[in-house]
Every structure is written in structure tokens, then in C-alpha cells.
Scaffold this active site. Sequence first.
Site, PDB file in Angstrom:
ATOM      1  N   ARG A 164     -49.995  71.607 -45.053  1.00 29.60           N
ATOM      2  CA  ARG A 164     -48.824  70.944 -45.622  1.00 29.60           C
ATOM      3  C   ARG A 164     -49.236  69.517 -45.955  1.00 29.60           C
ATOM      4  O   ARG A 164     -50.114  68.945 -45.297  1.00 29.60           O
ATOM      5  CB  ARG A 164     -47.669  70.934 -44.627  1.00 29.60           C
ATOM      6  CG  ARG A 164     -47.204  72.315 -44.173  1.00 29.60           C
ATOM      7  CD  ARG A 164     -46.103  72.174 -43.126  1.00 29.60           C
ATOM      8  NE  ARG A 164     -45.604  73.483 -42.686  1.00 29.60           N
ATOM      9  CZ  ARG A 164     -46.075  74.155 -41.641  1.00 29.60           C
ATOM     10  NH1 ARG A 164     -47.057  73.637 -40.913  1.00 29.60           N
ATOM     11  NH2 ARG A 164     -45.573  75.329 -41.308  1.00 29.60           N
ATOM     12  N   LYS A 187     -45.440  72.022 -37.645  1.00 33.23           N
ATOM     13  CA  LYS A 187     -44.017  71.936 -37.325  1.00 33.23           C
ATOM     14  C   LYS A 187     -43.778  72.260 -35.860  1.00 33.23           C
ATOM     15  O   LYS A 187     -44.400  73.162 -35.306  1.00 33.23           O
ATOM     16  CB  LYS A 187     -43.216  72.902 -38.210  1.00 33.23           C
ATOM     17  CG  LYS A 187     -43.127  72.484 -39.668  1.00 33.23           C
ATOM     18  CD  LYS A 187     -42.238  73.428 -40.442  1.00 33.23           C
ATOM     19  CE  LYS A 187     -42.049  72.986 -41.890  1.00 33.23           C
ATOM     20  NZ  LYS A 187     -41.167  73.907 -42.644  1.00 33.23           N
ATOM     21  N   HIS A 255     -47.113  71.313 -52.636  1.00 32.95           N
ATOM     22  CA  HIS A 255     -46.876  72.426 -51.712  1.00 32.95           C
ATOM     23  C   HIS A 255     -47.295  73.758 -52.326  1.00 32.95           C
ATOM     24  O   HIS A 255     -47.641  74.704 -51.595  1.00 32.95           O
ATOM     25  CB  HIS A 255     -45.409  72.472 -51.300  1.00 32.95           C
ATOM     26  CG  HIS A 255     -45.164  73.287 -50.067  1.00 32.95           C
ATOM     27  ND1 HIS A 255     -45.668  72.945 -48.824  1.00 32.95           N
ATOM     28  CD2 HIS A 255     -44.493  74.456 -49.880  1.00 32.95           C
ATOM     29  CE1 HIS A 255     -45.302  73.854 -47.932  1.00 32.95           C
ATOM     30  NE2 HIS A 255     -44.596  74.774 -48.539  1.00 32.95           N
ATOM     31  N   ARG A 258     -50.644  74.951 -51.162  1.00 37.17           N
ATOM     32  CA  ARG A 258     -50.659  75.680 -49.884  1.00 37.17           C
ATOM     33  C   ARG A 258     -50.307  77.143 -50.128  1.00 37.17           C
ATOM     34  O   ARG A 258     -50.945  78.047 -49.566  1.00 37.17           O
ATOM     35  CB  ARG A 258     -49.681  75.024 -48.919  1.00 37.17           C
ATOM     36  CG  ARG A 258     -49.456  75.758 -47.595  1.00 37.17           C
ATOM     37  CD  ARG A 258     -48.576  74.884 -46.704  1.00 37.17           C
ATOM     38  NE  ARG A 258     -47.826  75.634 -45.718  1.00 37.17           N
ATOM     39  CZ  ARG A 258     -48.256  75.934 -44.500  1.00 37.17           C
ATOM     40  NH1 ARG A 258     -49.469  75.579 -44.132  1.00 37.17           N
ATOM     41  NH2 ARG A 258     -47.475  76.587 -43.651  1.00 37.17           N
ATOM     42  N   HIS A 281     -47.554  79.653 -39.277  1.00 31.86           N
ATOM     43  CA  HIS A 281     -46.220  80.234 -39.345  1.00 31.86           C
ATOM     44  C   HIS A 281     -45.811  80.769 -37.975  1.00 31.86           C
ATOM     45  O   HIS A 281     -46.592  81.440 -37.302  1.00 31.86           O
ATOM     46  CB  HIS A 281     -46.176  81.377 -40.366  1.00 31.86           C
ATOM     47  CG  HIS A 281     -46.155  80.912 -41.781  1.00 31.86           C
ATOM     48  ND1 HIS A 281     -46.501  81.739 -42.839  1.00 31.86           N
ATOM     49  CD2 HIS A 281     -45.844  79.710 -42.330  1.00 31.86           C
ATOM     50  CE1 HIS A 281     -46.382  81.065 -43.975  1.00 31.86           C
ATOM     51  NE2 HIS A 281     -45.987  79.831 -43.683  1.00 31.86           N
TER      52      HIS A 281
END
Length: 309
Positions: A164, A187, A255, A258, A281
Site C-alpha cells: 500500500r 492495517k 493503489h 498493488r 489480507h
Amino acid sequence: MTGSLAISPAARDALEQWLSHLRALDGAAEATVSAYARDVGRYLAFLAEYRGGAEGLAALATLPQADIRAYMAAESARGVSPRSTARRLSAVKGFTRWLADRQGADATAVLAARSPRYRRKLPRPLAEDAARAVLDGVGEDARDDWVGARDTAVVTLLYGCGLRISEALALTGAAHPLPDTLRITGKGGKQRMVPVLPAARAAVAAYVAACPHDLTPAAPLFRAVRGGPLSPRPVQAAMERLRHRLGLPATATPHALRHSFATHLLSAGGDLRAIQELLGHESLSTTQAYTAVDAARLMEVYDRAHPRA
């Protein structure tokens, strides 16, 4: 927030405790915590207005499904999209599950509520030749050679490592020279190991050699023109200029590189689980969106090769 004053002090305190729990134990990002605070706050305000008064904590955990359906209907009437309503319902369920555990209540009705159906947006990757053109050309319009080298290094990390943009810009001077694998914090504070391609290593080395600023180990690796930390906007602007010059679609954003990394890796026979790990993820279902992209591209090729009469 309509009706927010009707939220009981107990419910407001429970919400704050849940948010603190997310920060401390789940490592949720502050942006995620803020979104959950808004979503659950609106939900509690709706319930207070809909049910004619603030609810006790035990009642919040054991609401009937009719109340949840009324909440989702109210969101729809306000113009909230099904996708956003589904996200908000997910936050509500997370709060309710935590509350039910603390209250010893049965939250089955709330947790069983179905999210509204919506069509997931497929990732919009670039074609392989377009991705290469981006890497070759993104630095050509830069005001200074070192800025061009910087933009090239950033987009090479996005496409070559599947980062990211926030992850690339979070790197510090200690990351140079790039190792064979990078430890990336994504994240929710989740860490993953990402292999570094020689092209990415070379692009970053070229940027470091040209950068006029002192890249100390603890300071940001990528710098703005005046020497401060680089924000995403200059890289986005460089991509905008390039896509106009190359005739690429508006979806050709940083983005998208990615997305392109994942899609091209899958097309080359990459394992879906491995790609999930590389992208960081949480759920395999998120990564599976790239299989739909790959299938759609295959059908486009088929249609061109076998046009209908």
C-alpha cells in the site's frame, strides 16, 4: 448526530471501553477506531430515538431482529449505500458481540442479522505493459531528477512488492539498502514479510543516491521537496500526469499498482494463499476478488479470439 444526546451514559461508556479494547488488544488503526465510533454511535442514537428512550446494556445485546432491520431501513432511507450499511452493521455486530460477552447475554438475533446485498467492486489492475510503462515513465515529468527517482522508487515498491502507498511511505532510512525481505506493518498493526525484487532494490538505491536530504535511519526514507515526510499526494499527482500522457484510465492510481501486483502474480500461477500473505489480507475472500479479475480478463481474450456472429 441525531438523537445522540439520548444515548445513555452506560451505553456511551461501554462504547468507549470497546474502542479502547480495539486499540489495546486488537491493534486496530486509529482511522478504523474512529469509523467504528461513528458507526456504532449512530446506531445507538437511532435505537434511542426508535425505541423512545435510552436502552440498558443488557437490552442492547438482546435486541430483536426487527429492530436491526429497522435500523438498516433507516440507513437506506438516508441514502446510505448497501456497501456502507454492511460495513456499519459489521461494526454494530462487533460491539454487540463484545457487549454480550460482558453481560452474559444471548446476542444471537443481532449477530444473525443479514447484511444488505451489494456487488463487490472488482480491483482494477493495469495491463502488464501499462504497469511497465508507469514504472518507466512516472519520473519523467518531475521538477528535479531526484524527485523523479523518488517517484519511480515508490511506484516500483507498490508494483514490485504489492505494498500500500501508506506502507511504502512509512519506511525509514533504516530500510536502505533494501534487504531480500522487508518486514511490513500493515492495517491493524499486522506484520508480514515481503520479498524484495532486484528492480525495487535498484530503484530505491538510485533514489537514495540522488536525494539531497540526509536520510538518517530513524527518519522517513521518502522525502518531500522541502525535506519533510512524503505524503501520498505528490505520487498521486505524478500518476495523474502520466496517465494523461499515456492515455490510461482514471483507475490508473498508485493503489492500482498493488492490484496489478496481485493480478499478474495470480496470472503467472501464484498460489492464492501465498498472495494473501504477501498482501496482508485478513480474509482469503478479499484476495479471491483477484480470481474474478483473472477470469474476467480471460473472457475478454476469449471474446476477442472468438467474436460472436
